[in-house]
Design a protein around this motif. Structure first.
Motif, PDB file in Angstrom:
ATOM      1  N   VAL A   1      -5.954  -0.608   2.674  1.00  0.00           N
ATOM      2  CA  VAL A   1      -5.975  -2.182   2.429  1.00  0.00           C
ATOM      3  C   VAL A   1      -7.004  -2.250   0.875  1.00  0.00           C
ATOM      4  CG1 VAL A   1      -7.264  -4.464   3.260  1.00  0.00           C
ATOM      5  CG2 VAL A   1      -5.507  -2.785   4.775  1.00  0.00           C
ATOM      6  N   GLU A   2      -7.794  -1.194   0.908  1.00  0.00           N
ATOM      7  CA  GLU A   2      -8.302  -1.957   0.043  1.00  0.00           C
ATOM      8  C   GLU A   2      -8.185  -0.996  -1.476  1.00  0.00           C
ATOM      9  OE1 GLU A   2     -12.460   0.827  -1.948  1.00  0.00           O
ATOM     10  OE2 GLU A   2     -12.789   0.559   0.493  1.00  0.00           O
ATOM     11  N   ASN A   3      -7.100  -0.536  -1.437  1.00  0.00           N
ATOM     12  CA  ASN A   3      -5.998   0.078  -2.769  1.00  0.00           C
ATOM     13  C   ASN A   3      -4.531  -0.714  -2.794  1.00  0.00           C
ATOM     14  OD1 ASN A   3      -8.087   2.261  -3.130  1.00  0.00           O
ATOM     15  ND2 ASN A   3      -7.131   3.797  -1.542  1.00  0.00           N
ATOM     16  N   ASN A   4      -4.219  -1.559  -1.881  1.00  0.00           N
ATOM     17  CA  ASN A   4      -2.887  -2.991  -2.115  1.00  0.00           C
ATOM     18  C   ASN A   4      -1.926  -1.546  -1.334  1.00  0.00           C
ATOM     19  OD1 ASN A   4      -2.746  -5.485  -2.388  1.00  0.00           O
ATOM     20  ND2 ASN A   4      -1.664  -4.581  -4.139  1.00  0.00           N
ATOM     21  N   ASN A   5      -2.680  -0.569  -0.718  1.00  0.00           N
ATOM     22  CA  ASN A   5      -0.824  -0.160  -0.370  1.00  0.00           C
ATOM     23  C   ASN A   5      -0.908  -0.565   1.029  1.00  0.00           C
ATOM     24  OD1 ASN A   5       0.442   1.782   0.584  1.00  0.00           O
ATOM     25  ND2 ASN A   5      -0.798   3.953   0.548  1.00  0.00           N
ATOM     26  N   ILE A   6      -0.256  -1.666   1.630  1.00  0.00           N
ATOM     27  CA  ILE A   6      -0.139  -2.744   3.096  1.00  0.00           C
ATOM     28  C   ILE A   6       0.572  -1.943   3.467  1.00  0.00           C
ATOM     29  CG2 ILE A   6      -0.396  -5.242   3.714  1.00  0.00           C
ATOM     30  CD1 ILE A   6      -2.535  -4.614   1.773  1.00  0.00           C
ATOM     31  N   GLU A   7       1.572  -1.716   3.631  1.00  0.00           N
ATOM     32  CA  GLU A   7       2.890  -0.910   4.059  1.00  0.00           C
ATOM     33  C   GLU A   7       2.370   0.231   4.979  1.00  0.00           C
ATOM     34  OE1 GLU A   7       5.410  -1.967   5.085  1.00  0.00           O
ATOM     35  OE2 GLU A   7       5.381  -3.586   4.211  1.00  0.00           O
ATOM     36  N   ASP A   8       1.791   0.914   4.115  1.00  0.00           N
ATOM     37  CA  ASP A   8       1.333   2.359   4.581  1.00  0.00           C
ATOM     38  C   ASP A   8      -0.192   2.253   5.729  1.00  0.00           C
ATOM     39  OD1 ASP A   8       2.804   3.506   3.532  1.00  0.00           O
ATOM     40  OD2 ASP A   8       1.226   4.831   2.042  1.00  0.00           O
ATOM     41  N   ALA A   9      -0.777   1.046   5.088  1.00  0.00           N
ATOM     42  CA  ALA A   9      -2.029   1.081   6.044  1.00  0.00           C
ATOM     43  C   ALA A   9      -1.259  -0.032   7.352  1.00  0.00           C
ATOM     44  CB  ALA A   9      -2.683  -0.732   5.637  1.00  0.00           C
ATOM     45  N   LYS A  10       0.105  -0.856   7.005  1.00  0.00           N
ATOM     46  CA  LYS A  10       0.564  -1.429   8.858  1.00  0.00           C
ATOM     47  C   LYS A  10       0.670   0.127   9.543  1.00  0.00           C
ATOM     48  CE  LYS A  10       2.138  -5.828   6.947  1.00  0.00           C
ATOM     49  NZ  LYS A  10       3.238  -6.354   6.186  1.00  0.00           N
ATOM     50  N   ASN A  11       1.559   0.966   8.425  1.00  0.00           N
ATOM     51  CA  ASN A  11       2.006   2.256   9.506  1.00  0.00           C
ATOM     52  C   ASN A  11       0.764   2.936  10.175  1.00  0.00           C
ATOM     53  OD1 ASN A  11       5.077   1.647   9.056  1.00  0.00           O
ATOM     54  ND2 ASN A  11       4.349   3.146   6.768  1.00  0.00           N
ATOM     55  N   SER A  12      -0.424   3.165   9.381  1.00  0.00           N
ATOM     56  CA  SER A  12      -1.409   3.553  10.058  1.00  0.00           C
ATOM     57  C   SER A  12      -1.882   2.799  11.418  1.00  0.00           C
ATOM     58  CB  SER A  12      -2.611   3.832   9.048  1.00  0.00           C
ATOM     59  OG  SER A  12      -3.484   4.874   9.965  1.00  0.00           O
ATOM     60  N   ILE A  13      -2.619   1.686  10.946  1.00  0.00           N
ATOM     61  CA  ILE A  13      -3.001   0.958  12.382  1.00  0.00           C
ATOM     62  C   ILE A  13      -2.089   0.842  13.838  1.00  0.00           C
ATOM     63  CG2 ILE A  13      -1.945  -1.536  12.043  1.00  0.00           C
ATOM     64  CD1 ILE A  13      -5.780   0.017  12.491  1.00  0.00           C
ATOM     65  N   ASN A  14      -0.457   0.457  13.298  1.00  0.00           N
ATOM     66  CA  ASN A  14       0.283   0.370  14.006  1.00  0.00           C
ATOM     67  C   ASN A  14       0.264   2.066  15.413  1.00  0.00           C
ATOM     68  OD1 ASN A  14       1.113  -1.885  14.133  1.00  0.00           O
ATOM     69  ND2 ASN A  14       2.689  -1.009  12.542  1.00  0.00           N
ATOM     70  N   ARG A  15       0.055   3.341  14.667  1.00  0.00           N
ATOM     71  CA  ARG A  15       0.050   4.465  15.068  1.00  0.00           C
ATOM     72  C   ARG A  15      -1.472   4.570  16.381  1.00  0.00           C
ATOM     73  NH1 ARG A  15       1.437   8.114  18.580  1.00  0.00           N
ATOM     74  NH2 ARG A  15       0.915   9.731  18.043  1.00  0.00           N
ATOM     75  N   ALA A  16      -2.096   3.815  15.221  1.00  0.00           N
ATOM     76  CA  ALA A  16      -3.748   3.349  16.463  1.00  0.00           C
ATOM     77  C   ALA A  16      -3.371   3.305  17.484  1.00  0.00           C
ATOM     78  CB  ALA A  16      -4.725   2.966  15.776  1.00  0.00           C
ATOM     79  N   LEU A  17      -2.562   1.483  17.304  1.00  0.00           N
ATOM     80  CA  LEU A  17      -2.003   1.143  18.028  1.00  0.00           C
ATOM     81  C   LEU A  17      -1.645   1.088  19.908  1.00  0.00           C
ATOM     82  CD1 LEU A  17      -2.664  -1.852  19.298  1.00  0.00           C
ATOM     83  CD2 LEU A  17      -0.612  -2.751  18.338  1.00  0.00           C
ATOM     84  N   LYS A  18      -1.073   2.299  19.350  1.00  0.00           N
ATOM     85  CA  LYS A  18      -0.019   3.498  20.246  1.00  0.00           C
ATOM     86  C   LYS A  18      -0.879   4.046  20.811  1.00  0.00           C
ATOM     87  CE  LYS A  18       5.081   3.028  17.987  1.00  0.00           C
ATOM     88  NZ  LYS A  18       6.010   3.834  17.131  1.00  0.00           N
TER      89      LYS A  18
END
Length: 371
Positions: A46-63
């Motif tokens: 998010v800090e680097n404005n890479n939102i799509e990869d941030a979403k993928n990473s946090i969705n993995r955490a959610l799983k």
């Protein structure tokens, strides 16, 4: 009737099994495949404005951990969705969860009262024994509170919180960033002190790159261009305004018509991809804005010689030739204090104008023209 009953029972059973399955944590694939690591990585993205990869990473955490309060707080920040914070609240069971919740709430709040309330609640949490992914310690609380106030154009408040970070003696990971933001904010605060400004100007001042339409709006609304140039020599005043197709239905058509009525050099139509356009969302460069300022002063003072004042002079700038079409305008802008070159003699003519440079220049031109 029995068939209908058993059909409903079957549907409910499938829904129940599927729903339960969604809450079953998945097995990590390796030691770094854990919720805290994905929180850390996603917030860095998010800090680097890479939102799509941030979403993928946090969705993995959610799983991996669907009932992790911090995961839901982080997801709320990434997706800019305050409603997800309720999920975080539902699964909250520790000081660490609460700290994450409050700092995420700050990052998503729009009201000064709410931000300060969340700040106080988070500040009262004892974080000395906590291992906090990404945020580390309470200095992050000040940093992101400062950033949120900055985003809401509350620059004086933002400046205080940024100062809190680098004034601490704990060697915060956010200290350098906070100092950079403080310097930027301090310059904005000083620029805004010089005159009264519209709400649009207070937002545009924070931009790193001012668009052509941004410049037009501030010139019309804050320099009061139409009133300023009302008595200026203007051969275009009674002629029909010919607007390029790309702005005929623009939301800021009123301001753009005024710019075209006075035919400001530096904000004229341009040729782009073979078409005559205004290109409202393109950045305005420093040399283009110097030409705008020169044209305004020349027309206001009824002084056409102003535009040839430095013809034949040697350029003091290492990156602007005396033969450049913008040289006289740049010389005027710098000599009158509207704009500046750096200590190395560089003007950076092709660099996009920043919001604070725009506001500083308009403040100084108001002073020069006694407005």
């Amino acid at each position: 009737m029995k068939v209908k009953f058993f059909s409903l029972l079957l549907i409910f059973g499938i829904f129940f099994i599927t729903g339960c399955g969604n809450n079953n944590p998945q097995t990590p694939t390796n030691i770094a495949d854990n919720a805290n690591q994905h929180i850390l990585i996603s917030l860095k993205m998010v800090e680097n404005n890479n939102i799509e990869d941030a979403k993928n990473s946090i969705n993995r955490a959610l799983k991996l951990d669907p009932k992790n309060s911090m995961v839901w707080s982080t997801k709320a920040v990434i997706e800019k969705n305050p409603q997800l914070l309720q999920k975080s609240k539902n699964f909250e069971n520790s000081d660490l969860d609460r700290f994450f919740y409050y700092i995420s709430a700050i990052r998503l709040s729009n009201r000064e009262k709410d931000i300060k309330s969340y700040y106080n609640l988070a500040y009262n949490i004892n974080t000395s024994e906590l291992i906090i992914p990404y945020y580390h310690d309470k200095s992050s609380l000040d940093f992101f509170t400062g950033k949120r106030f900055f985003e809401l154009a509350k620059y004086k408040e933002a400046k205080k919180y940024f100062a809190n970070v680098f004034n601490q003696k704990n060697g915060s990971k956010f200290a350098q960033k906070a100092h950079e933001w403080w310097k930027k904010t301090d310059r904005i605060v000083r620029a805004l002190k010089l005159a009264k400004w519209s709400l649009n100007a207070k937002k545009i001042v924070a931009k790193d790159r001012v668009s052509r339409v941004d410049a037009a709006v501030v010139l019309v609304d804050d320099l009061h261009l139409e009133k300023l140039l009302k008595g200026a020599f203007n051969p275009y005043i009674n002629k029909p305004i010919k607007l390029p197709e790309d702005i005929k239905n623009h939301p800021n058509l009123y301001e753009l018509k005024i710019i075209y009525r006075y035919n400001l050099r530096g904000l004229n139509s341009i040729i782009k991809n073979g078409k005559i356009v205004f290109a409202p969302n393109d950045p305005i460069t420093r040399e283009e804005f110097a030409m705008v300022l020169e044209d305004i002063v020349s027309k206001y003072k009824h002084d056409p010689k102003y535009k040839t004042k430095y013809f034949g002079s040697k350029s003091p700038f290492v990156d602007v030739k005396a033969s450049s079409a913008s040289f006289n305008a740049i010389m005027n802008a710098v000599s009158m204090g509207f704009m500046n070159a750096n200590t190395y003699g560089e003007f950076h003519p092709k660099k996009p104008l920043s919001g604070v440079e725009l506001i500083e220049a308009i403040s100084k031109i108001k002073e020069e023209l006694s407005l």
